[in-house]
Design an enzyme around this catalytic site. Sequence first.
Site, PDB file in Angstrom:
ATOM      1  N   LYS A   1     -60.056 -24.369  24.716  1.00  0.00           N
ATOM      2  CA  LYS A   1     -59.118 -24.902  23.259  1.00  0.00           C
ATOM      3  C   LYS A   1     -58.271 -24.389  22.520  1.00  0.00           C
ATOM      4  CE  LYS A   1     -58.454 -27.388  20.249  1.00  0.00           C
ATOM      5  NZ  LYS A   1     -57.006 -27.103  19.238  1.00  0.00           N
TER       6      LYS A   1
ATOM      7  N   GLY B   1     -53.604 -28.962  22.892  1.00  0.00           N
ATOM      8  CA  GLY B   1     -54.197 -30.289  22.193  1.00  0.00           C
ATOM      9  C   GLY B   1     -54.503 -29.710  21.100  1.00  0.00           C
TER      10      GLY B   1
ATOM     11  N   GLY C   1     -57.669 -31.255  17.925  1.00  0.00           N
ATOM     12  CA  GLY C   1     -59.177 -31.380  18.169  1.00  0.00           C
ATOM     13  C   GLY C   1     -59.294 -32.231  18.191  1.00  0.00           C
ATOM     14  N   PRO C   2     -59.331 -33.938  17.424  1.00  0.00           N
ATOM     15  CA  PRO C   2     -59.992 -34.573  17.568  1.00  0.00           C
ATOM     16  C   PRO C   2     -59.946 -35.202  18.750  1.00  0.00           C
ATOM     17  CG  PRO C   2     -58.854 -35.099  15.287  1.00  0.00           C
ATOM     18  CD  PRO C   2     -58.552 -33.728  16.288  1.00  0.00           C
TER      19      PRO C   2
ATOM     20  N   VAL D   1     -58.445 -33.695  22.706  1.00  0.00           N
ATOM     21  CA  VAL D   1     -59.106 -32.454  23.407  1.00  0.00           C
ATOM     22  C   VAL D   1     -60.203 -31.852  22.914  1.00  0.00           C
ATOM     23  CG1 VAL D   1     -58.750 -30.093  24.616  1.00  0.00           C
ATOM     24  CG2 VAL D   1     -56.650 -32.039  23.901  1.00  0.00           C
ATOM     25  N   GLY D   2     -59.871 -31.457  22.130  1.00  0.00           N
ATOM     26  CA  GLY D   2     -61.543 -30.113  21.131  1.00  0.00           C
ATOM     27  C   GLY D   2     -63.042 -31.159  21.297  1.00  0.00           C
TER      28      GLY D   2
ATOM     29  N   GLU E   1     -69.345 -21.160  14.136  1.00  0.00           N
ATOM     30  CA  GLU E   1     -69.148 -19.624  13.055  1.00  0.00           C
ATOM     31  C   GLU E   1     -68.120 -20.416  12.517  1.00  0.00           C
ATOM     32  OE1 GLU E   1     -70.263 -16.460  13.138  1.00  0.00           O
ATOM     33  OE2 GLU E   1     -70.478 -16.918  15.693  1.00  0.00           O
TER      34      GLU E   1
ATOM     35  N   CYS F   1     -62.524 -15.416   7.445  1.00  0.00           N
ATOM     36  CA  CYS F   1     -63.549 -16.650   7.056  1.00  0.00           C
ATOM     37  C   CYS F   1     -65.075 -15.239   6.234  1.00  0.00           C
ATOM     38  CB  CYS F   1     -64.341 -16.766   8.138  1.00  0.00           C
ATOM     39  SG  CYS F   1     -64.302 -16.062   9.593  1.00  0.00           S
TER      40      CYS F   1
ATOM     41  N   GLU G   1     -64.297 -22.312  -0.619  1.00  0.00           N
ATOM     42  CA  GLU G   1     -63.596 -21.620   0.219  1.00  0.00           C
ATOM     43  C   GLU G   1     -62.065 -21.866  -0.033  1.00  0.00           C
ATOM     44  OE1 GLU G   1     -63.102 -22.263   4.507  1.00  0.00           O
ATOM     45  OE2 GLU G   1     -63.724 -20.202   4.946  1.00  0.00           O
TER      46      GLU G   1
HETATM   47  P1  NAD Z   1     -60.331 -25.838  11.954  1.00  0.00           P
HETATM   48  O1  NAD Z   1     -61.444 -26.497  11.571  1.00  0.00           O
HETATM   49  O2  NAD Z   1     -59.456 -27.156  11.630  1.00  0.00           O
HETATM   50  O3  NAD Z   1     -60.206 -25.766  13.540  1.00  0.00           O
HETATM   51  C1  NAD Z   1     -60.410 -24.942  14.016  1.00  0.00           C
HETATM   52  C2  NAD Z   1     -60.403 -26.108  16.061  1.00  0.00           C
HETATM   53  O4  NAD Z   1     -61.064 -26.666  15.889  1.00  0.00           O
HETATM   54  C3  NAD Z   1     -59.094 -25.912  16.178  1.00  0.00           C
HETATM   55  O5  NAD Z   1     -58.746 -25.777  17.128  1.00  0.00           O
HETATM   56  C4  NAD Z   1     -59.152 -27.639  15.813  1.00  0.00           C
HETATM   57  O6  NAD Z   1     -57.931 -28.153  17.035  1.00  0.00           O
HETATM   58  C5  NAD Z   1     -60.409 -27.645  16.373  1.00  0.00           C
HETATM   59  N1  NAD Z   1     -61.039 -29.318  15.436  1.00  0.00           N
HETATM   60  C6  NAD Z   1     -60.365 -29.915  14.510  1.00  0.00           C
HETATM   61  N2  NAD Z   1     -61.194 -30.587  14.404  1.00  0.00           N
HETATM   62  C7  NAD Z   1     -61.465 -30.795  15.412  1.00  0.00           C
HETATM   63  C8  NAD Z   1     -63.372 -32.065  16.351  1.00  0.00           C
HETATM   64  N3  NAD Z   1     -62.674 -32.999  15.706  1.00  0.00           N
HETATM   65  N4  NAD Z   1     -63.391 -31.919  17.559  1.00  0.00           N
HETATM   66  C9  NAD Z   1     -63.301 -30.780  18.352  1.00  0.00           C
HETATM   67  N5  NAD Z   1     -62.417 -30.163  17.764  1.00  0.00           N
HETATM   68  C10 NAD Z   1     -61.693 -30.484  15.847  1.00  0.00           C
HETATM   69  O7  NAD Z   1     -60.420 -24.726  11.662  1.00  0.00           O
HETATM   70  P2  NAD Z   1     -58.965 -23.823  10.961  1.00  0.00           P
HETATM   71  O8  NAD Z   1     -58.006 -24.734   9.862  1.00  0.00           O
HETATM   72  O9  NAD Z   1     -58.164 -23.295  12.260  1.00  0.00           O
HETATM   73  O10 NAD Z   1     -60.001 -22.389  10.890  1.00  0.00           O
HETATM   74  C11 NAD Z   1     -59.715 -21.896   9.561  1.00  0.00           C
HETATM   75  C12 NAD Z   1     -61.382 -22.104   9.544  1.00  0.00           C
HETATM   76  O11 NAD Z   1     -61.944 -21.622  10.117  1.00  0.00           O
HETATM   77  C13 NAD Z   1     -61.914 -21.777   7.704  1.00  0.00           C
HETATM   78  O12 NAD Z   1     -62.922 -22.866   7.504  1.00  0.00           O
HETATM   79  C14 NAD Z   1     -62.535 -20.043   8.265  1.00  0.00           C
HETATM   80  O13 NAD Z   1     -63.554 -19.762   7.361  1.00  0.00           O
HETATM   81  C15 NAD Z   1     -63.515 -21.013   9.206  1.00  0.00           C
HETATM   82  N6  NAD Z   1     -63.202 -19.493  10.147  1.00  0.00           N
HETATM   83  C16 NAD Z   1     -64.500 -19.061  10.173  1.00  0.00           C
HETATM   84  C17 NAD Z   1     -64.680 -17.639  11.403  1.00  0.00           C
HETATM   85  C18 NAD Z   1     -66.188 -17.491  11.028  1.00  0.00           C
HETATM   86  O14 NAD Z   1     -66.720 -16.497  12.989  1.00  0.00           O
HETATM   87  N7  NAD Z   1     -67.492 -17.570  10.853  1.00  0.00           N
HETATM   88  C19 NAD Z   1     -63.529 -17.606  11.306  1.00  0.00           C
HETATM   89  C20 NAD Z   1     -62.422 -18.065  11.565  1.00  0.00           C
HETATM   90  C21 NAD Z   1     -62.337 -18.530  10.909  1.00  0.00           C
END
Ligand code: NAD
Length: 476
Positions: free
Chosen positions: A170, A201, A203-204, A206-207, A245, A279, A377
């Site tokens: 996803k 889709g 996160g809440p 499909v994820g 991550e 990140c 962050e």
């Molecule tokens: P996010 O957590 O909002 O979304 C990441 C993914 O998770 C998306 O595909 C989203 O749809 C999904 N998601 C959201 N809520 C979910 C849920 N309840 N259940 C399942 N899936 C869900 O993050 P973002 O805004 O896309 O990315 C930014 C964040 O990612 C920053 O905090 C950054 O530090 C972190 N990041 C970490 C790394 C690493 O390797 N450590 C790399 C890149 C980004």
Amino acid sequence: MTIYPAHYINGQWAKAQSAETLPVHDSSTEEVMATVPAGTAQEAERAVLAARAAFEGWSTLPVETRAAYLDKVAAGLKARSDEMAMAIAREVGMPLKMAKTVQVGGPTWHWGNFAKVARNFEWEKKVGNSLVVREAIGVVGCITPWNFPLSQITLKIAPALVAGCTVVLKPSEIAPVNAMILAEIIHEAGLPPGVFNLVNGMGPVVGEVLATHAEVDMVSFTGSTRAGKRVSELASQSVKRVALELGGKSASVILADADFEAAVKGTISACMLNSGQTCSAHTRMLVPASRYDEVKALAKIAIAKFSIGPSLDETSRLGPLVSANQRERVLGFIRTGIAEGADVIAGGADAPAMDKGYFVQPTILGIKSTDTLAREEIFGPVLVVIPYKDEEEAVAIANSTIYGLGGGVWSGSDEHAMKVARRIRTGQVDINGGPFNGNAPFGGYKQSGNGRENGVYGFEEFLEFKSLQLQPAAVA
Ligand code: NAD
């Protein structure tokens, strides 16, 4: 504008069930550049079941066969690298030339590298009277963010596939175009149906199916700490393996014996890459209090080179942020910093002179280690400078957040830098600007996550151990 009407399930483009679509914005122009379908829980479930059905056949193929598929995907990515770089430059906002190297060149290398890792891997080992064999963990749900989208997808699905796992991806709903191009490349590479599936889709919706479904053995998540915690909670109900991550707040510690010009320049570059939406960005610059004014002067000179502009403009060094939401979030942090008394060394919350695009001025703020911006962050082009009185305090400040992803130490001697680096509680520390290594483990301590990506370390995340106990005579 490109309309993607389907998900990729069981080796086919599967027309979306729902008419609801998710817009993808060009972050430099704010125009809708594409739409992808908003996947449903049923579509996610179909993809999981397809991956389950494909698992036995795929996991029992010779390693060489799976590795050869990865090489084909690498070749496909290479052939479409211009198109891929253009898509990412537009949906994420990174300047095109840099996107081509960092956002496309890096992942293309990783596909080939994971094929090599699997070919050279020791899959079985005799331990006393046992044969310890490594096997694929099973069906893997991969959930990825938007900032280095192809890279984050690659670091999950390439090692998972070559390990023998089948996957459901996803991708980020904010930058999914690269994932659709990748799915086309994977389709052309001819992987058996069900081995790779992609459902677009939210996160809440499909994820969360991927995090909860009993037929998913592992969920590999990259994104915010908030969503990562939710995924872990859900996954715990079926005792899945969870790789996370998450966020970061990495410190670049400049020691008193460092080359200050190189250190300040290097830290600013390590902060501003991808407009600070990285990140592992070095977002806190820790400097000796007695040298604060010198650092300030150097920082002003170095930041002036970061000209902002549209991602397709060759003169842009910094592109826009990914979205209007992200811009508002980052501006909110800058305002908080200023309200708490920050010394504005460069930039600020005023809109830059651009008539469209989600731009924020590259900003450097001098703050105290107790301020909000020393902990949170920001995920934008904002560097904070924090003075310290001695090395003890520098290490304490470096370790004072909930995160533990990356960082750097600058010193006139690598040995001195390494001594300090060993005390920093993070997954990687760059010594005097040492470059990224795609075979070294990448991942976090503390709330930056669990598990590692890259090379053999990232590959082993997708394997189980099995011990076959033999009669001692059979082993001898
Ligand atoms: P996010 O957590 O909002 O979304 C990441 C993914 O998770 C998306 O595909 C989203 O749809 C999904 N998601 C959201 N809520 C979910 C849920 N309840 N259940 C399942 N899936 C869900 O993050 P973002 O805004 O896309 O990315 C930014 C964040 O990612 C920053 O905090 C950054 O530090 C972190 N990041 C970490 C790394 C690493 O390797 N450590 C790399 C890149 C980004």
